[in-house]
Design an enzyme around this catalytic site. Sequence first.
Site, PDB file in Angstrom:
ATOM      1  CG  PHE A 197      40.740 -20.279  96.358  1.00 49.72           C
ATOM      2  CD1 PHE A 197      41.166 -20.842  95.163  1.00 49.72           C
ATOM      3  CD2 PHE A 197      41.615 -20.336  97.445  1.00 49.72           C
ATOM      4  CE1 PHE A 197      42.410 -21.455  95.047  1.00 49.72           C
ATOM      5  CE2 PHE A 197      42.863 -20.961  97.341  1.00 49.72           C
ATOM      6  CZ  PHE A 197      43.255 -21.519  96.132  1.00 49.72           C
ATOM      7  CD  GLU A 217      44.057 -17.798  93.519  1.00 53.37           C
ATOM      8  OE1 GLU A 217      43.683 -17.145  94.517  1.00 53.37           O
ATOM      9  OE2 GLU A 217      45.126 -18.425  93.486  1.00 53.37           O
ATOM     10  CG  HIS A 249      47.020 -28.224 104.267  1.00 50.34           C
ATOM     11  ND1 HIS A 249      47.730 -27.694 105.320  1.00 50.34           N
ATOM     12  CD2 HIS A 249      45.771 -27.728 104.378  1.00 50.34           C
ATOM     13  CE1 HIS A 249      46.926 -26.919 106.025  1.00 50.34           C
ATOM     14  NE2 HIS A 249      45.749 -26.906 105.486  1.00 50.34           N
ATOM     15  CB  ALA A 307      49.731 -20.539 104.329  1.00 48.81           C
ATOM     16  CE  LYS A 360      38.672 -16.332  99.855  1.00 51.30           C
ATOM     17  NZ  LYS A 360      39.553 -17.427 100.315  1.00 51.30           N
TER      18      LYS A 360
END
Length: 478
Positions: A204, A206, A401, A403, A477
């Site tokens: 992504f 962001e 790093h 989730a 995304k």
Amino acid sequence: MLEGINKIGDLEWEVPVGYVPDMRVPGRFFLSRALAETLEEGAVRQLANVATLPGIVKHSLAMPDIHWGYGFPIGGVAAFDRTEGVISPGGVGFDINCGVRLITTPLTEADLAGKKRELIEALFSVVPTGVGARSAMRVSNKELTEIMVNGARWAVERGLGTPEDLIRCEEEGAMPGAEPDAVSAKARQRGMPQIGTLGAGNHFLEIQVAREIIDPEAASVFGIAEGQICFMVHCGSRGLGHQVATDHLRTLESALGKYQIRLPDRQLACAPIDSPEGRAYYGGMACAANYAWTNRQVIMHEARKAFTQVFGIEYDEMRLIYDVAHNVAKFEHHDVDGAPMEVCVHRKGATRAFGPQAPGIPREYAAVGQPVLIPGSMGTSSYLLHGTATAMQKTWGSTCHGAGRVLSRSKAKKAIRGKELREHLAQEGILVRAHRDSVLAEEAPEVYKPSHEVVRVVHEAGLSGIVARLEPLGVIKG
DNA sequence: ATGTGC
């Protein structure tokens, strides 16, 4: 917790030798009770399998975001003796040097108000997204060779960034030892049209706000303040890295007999570090890693230009804090039982977290350790942390790093509607622009482990220290 | 993650 695993600390667990046959060293991982529910037995078996590999030093390690991967678990860290050990593509992953960079801007949330949609559209129009995304940038075969050897410096020399950007980049944007001859024509062909593209999946770009400063001293050293608008780039080496991994896995699999390496799982294919096959993989992997740093540099450059157009701010007012690799193998010198030792550290879904005064980190950050960047899943917070001396002692200077996935892509698509999710996020003030709505379902926050808990564990375990929490305001995304 | 599966 699973049968046969021993608790050795508040957040630390040991997988004893014998958990699977032929283990040379124990496994160790970091996990809270809350995360224990998500622990897959297969991932622990993979952690134990890694401990059977020749030349592994001390422990096969995993961070609290451990989950099942190709051969090695994701969230895994393993170091191999430079002279006796092996190197393995499974310990790096298919997306070589998938990584993250974080950039601050001089803007506040008030500056963003009313212009967020315009900014998102501007960013979306200059950063190609999606599987197979192609760049508007023309890169010749000769230039691709320069990219693979010189990394982000290639971009800076063409005006796509500043010399300061390179200082604030792991390896200063280029690993040594890149060997272009170890990159196949097919890999080159895939990589040539993809410089400056984001890709798909959890990658992504962001827009974030520094919502909470947890460690003001370290935040001041890193140059970030509460309420500051930032942006984060999360992507990797695209088709080139994937092809390098695929090509060398095949070579290494067929060389297993030659080196009499017996494996519990063929996905652990590897070769002695100093064999022709091992050296070739390292050389190709370094090319892909350097390609990824160049890719993130070019994306950052395009994003900076979009910010200048929308807000009239100066290019130089957007400062790169740092760029980290999440998937890479590197030669490093570490202390082993009081003696210095050169090892090949494999980090797969793990971040280098070198502590204060460690060699190889920017001088301006020496007092607090290197910045560590942990991306959140879509709609959830990302974190800025710093490396520690404890990480140097316990995990080869490594931390988590992000989730790990808890729901497969196919299950996510069945359970979640992308369009509804986009509307829901919009209500929370998070604008999402995606190549396809279906990727939104695949990347929904609930298909990932809670990143705040993963970050809490590495903080409590002393592997890194939380500096700031960054909240998403808008995201692009694949 | 990936010109998404041989």
